[in-house]
Structure formats: structure tokens, C-alpha cells
Design an enzyme around this catalytic site. Structure first.
Site, mmCIF file in Angstrom:
data_model
loop_
_atom_site.group_PDB
_atom_site.id
_atom_site.type_symbol
_atom_site.label_atom_id
_atom_site.label_comp_id
_atom_site.label_asym_id
_atom_site.label_seq_id
_atom_site.Cartn_x
_atom_site.Cartn_y
_atom_site.Cartn_z
ATOM 1 N N GLY A 138 -29.241 -23.683 -32.431
ATOM 2 C CA GLY A 138 -28.854 -24.897 -31.732
ATOM 3 C C GLY A 138 -28.913 -24.724 -30.225
ATOM 4 O O GLY A 138 -29.748 -23.987 -29.698
ATOM 5 N N LEU A 139 -28.009 -25.414 -29.529
ATOM 6 C CA LEU A 139 -27.946 -25.375 -28.064
ATOM 7 C C LEU A 139 -29.267 -25.816 -27.437
ATOM 8 O O LEU A 139 -29.725 -25.238 -26.451
ATOM 9 C CB LEU A 139 -27.561 -23.969 -27.565
ATOM 10 C CG LEU A 139 -26.173 -23.464 -27.985
ATOM 11 C CD1 LEU A 139 -25.951 -22.041 -27.471
ATOM 12 C CD2 LEU A 139 -25.081 -24.388 -27.487
ATOM 13 N N CYS A 140 -29.892 -26.839 -28.028
ATOM 14 C CA CYS A 140 -31.146 -27.362 -27.475
ATOM 15 C C CYS A 140 -31.100 -28.889 -27.421
ATOM 16 O O CYS A 140 -32.090 -29.562 -27.722
ATOM 17 C CB CYS A 140 -32.348 -26.875 -28.278
ATOM 18 S SG CYS A 140 -32.198 -27.013 -30.065
ATOM 19 N N GLY A 141 -29.936 -29.418 -27.073
ATOM 20 C CA GLY A 141 -29.795 -30.856 -26.922
ATOM 21 C C GLY A 141 -29.993 -31.589 -28.239
ATOM 22 O O GLY A 141 -29.523 -31.151 -29.291
#
Length: 295
Positions: free
Chosen positions: A87-90
Site C-alpha cells: 500500500g502507501l500509494c494513494g
């Protein structure tokens, strides 16, 4: 009002988070350069190969007999959804999942209601999202990004092609994020199988192209069709890979900026709290001195 110790703790926590997001942004930027080079080099080849296949398929009798071109009533659907492992990709993964759900709602509402839509997940986030929604999910190729290569994607393409050829699926679509630049990615839904012949735009006559086949038309088309299908899926995966790194770099850049703004606010709160504490101490000292003087 929070105590000085609490504010100092929050400042330290936000500062640590900012350092992490800044490092993740730099890592994503480095990976993006490599991923962008890969898709930029492959895209012209994949597009020309697909155009050539579509043109040949439109006029070659042998191509029309290919098991990958046989259109039949759509009862069972395979949707290959390309997401990321992390994750952590908008909104990168969310957009791909929404794109697949929108495709089902638009083209396959009856099949989805009957449970005849299967998801082939390339990327763990997509697999998790559709498993939570109760879909049948093929996770044989979910770890493709752990060692991304043409051989890895080729295995997924071959499984989809075999499923279509033996009648397990009547249509195969691919949903992925197409890379434009670090800040812009578009969700694409493309039909992989059956192969659709290239159609000339309305009002424009199709170009008359006469191909000379060597060693033979049958051998060339038999080799060209599977290769093109595998290349098209590989292009989609490389597009998604570059889009992921671009989305993560953008998200981490924004997170770093937000952390900086929060640090400014926290330091302002810290200074105000400190000044209030000092003022309170001074007032207490003055009050105590006056009490002693009047005693």
C-alpha cells in the site's frame, strides 16, 4: 491544553514519520526511473505487434480459425486485475479495483450475479480486495511483482489463454493502471480474448496491406498470436508497475509536506504552551512575594 511533554512527544513522532516518508519517496523515485524506462521501451513494440495481429486477423482465413479468436456467448468471465503488493500509494489500488467492479456492472452484471466472474489477481492488494467481496479469486500469480519478469507474466497469460481455449472462460479482460507520468495514471479495461480484429474508423477505408509470409502464413500466425497476447499482458503489468511507483512517490511527497505543516503547528503549540507555563510561574512567584511582603 496539552502538556509540554505530550507536545514534545508528538513533535518527535511526526518528525520520525516525515523522515520515513521522505526516504520512501526517494526509493520510489529511483524505482520509477527504471520502471518508466521498461514500459517506454516496450510500449511501441507491443502496440505495433498488436496492430499487426489485428490487421492480419481481419483478412487471414487461418487466423480466423485460431482458438483465441472464437467468439461465443459470454457465460463465464475472467478479469485479470493488476494491482500492487504493498500500500502507501494513494488511490492506486482502489482505482484498479473500482475499475474492475465498474466493468462488471457495465458489461457482465448477469454473470457477476450468478457468480460466473472469476478474478485473476496479479498483486496482493487486488486479491485481498476481491476475496473480501466474496469473488472467486485465482491467486496462482499474485506474487508476480516479487520477481517481475516476462517469464513470470507469461505463465499468467498462458493460464488465461488455456482457460479460454478449453472453454472455461468465454471472455478475458484486463484491468490495470496505465502510466502517463509520475502524477497521472489512468485505469484501463482491455479485452484480451477473444482477439478483436482492427477496425478502420468510420468513413475511412481500411488500408490494403498485402503481407508476404515466410516460411508460411500458418506458421507465422500460429506463432504470432500467442506471443502477442503474452506481450500485451506484460505491457499491462509494466504499465501498472510504473504507475505504482509514480503513485507512491506522489503520495509520499504529499505526506512529507503534510508532516512539515503539522510540525509547524506543533512547534507553535509548544511555544505557546511553554510561554504560558513561564507566565504562570512568574505570576506564582510575584504572588508569593507580595504575600510575604504584606505578612
Amino acid at each position: 491544553m496539552a502538556s509540554l511533554k505530550e507536545v514534545r512527544s508528538r513533535i518527535a513522532s511526526v518528525n520520525s514519520t516525515q523522515q520515513i516518508t521522505k526516504a520512501m519517496k526517494m526509493v520510489a523515485a529511483a524505482k520509477l526511473r527504471r520502471a518508466q524506462d521498461n514500459i517506454t521501451q516496450l510500449r511501441p513494440y507491443a502496440q505495433k505487434l498488436s496492430q499487426m495481429l489485428g490487421t492480419i486477423s481481419a483478412g487471414a482465413e487461418i487466423a480466423s480459425e485460431s482458438p483465441y479468436k472464437q467468439a461465443r456467448p459470454v457465460e463465464r468471465v475472467l478479469i485479470i486485475v493488476v494491482t500492487s503488493d504493498r500500500g502507501l500509494c494513494g488511490a492506486f489500488n482502489t482505482n484498479a479495483v473500482k475499475g474492475a467492479l465498474a466493468l462488471m456492472e457495465e458489461k457482465y452484471p448477469t454473470q457477476a450475479r450468478l457468480g460466473h466472474v472469476e478474478i485473476m489477481a496479479i498483486g496482493k492488494k487486488g486479491a485481498e480486495a476481491f476475496q473480501r467481496r466474496g469473488f472467486k479469486v485465482n491467486t496462482n500469480h499474485v506474487d508476480a511483482f516479487s520477481s517481475l519478469s516476462f517469464a513470470t507474466v507469461k505463465a499468467a497469460a498462458e493460464e488465461a489463454m488455456a482457460g479460454f481455449a478449453n472453454g472455461r472462460y468465454d471472455i478475458v479482460d484486463v484491468v490495470y493502471n496505465e502510466f502517463r507520468n509520475a502524477a497521472v495514471q489512468f485505469v484501463r479495461a482491455e479485452q484480451m480474448l477473444p482477439i478483436v480484429a482492427t477496425q478502420a474508423p468510420a468513413g475511412v477505408a481500411a488500408p490494403a496491406i498485402n503481407y508476404t509470409f515466410e516460411p508460411s502464413e500458418e506458421e507465422i500466425i500460429t506463432e504470432l498470436i500467442p506471443k502477442t497476447l503474452k506481450i500485451q499482458l506484460y505491457k499491462a503489468v509494466l504499465d501498472s508497475n510504473a504507475s505504482e511507483h509514480g503513485a507512491r512517490m506522489t503520495a509520499m511527497d504529499k505526506a512529507t509536506e503534510n508532516a512539515g505543516e503539522l510540525l509547524k503547528e506543533l512547534r507553535l503549540v509548544y511555544n505557546r504552551t511553554r510561554q504560558a507555563a513561564i507566565t504562570t510561574e512568574i505570576l506564582e512567584i510575584v504572588g508569593g512575594a507580595e504575600a510575604l511582603a504584606s505578612a
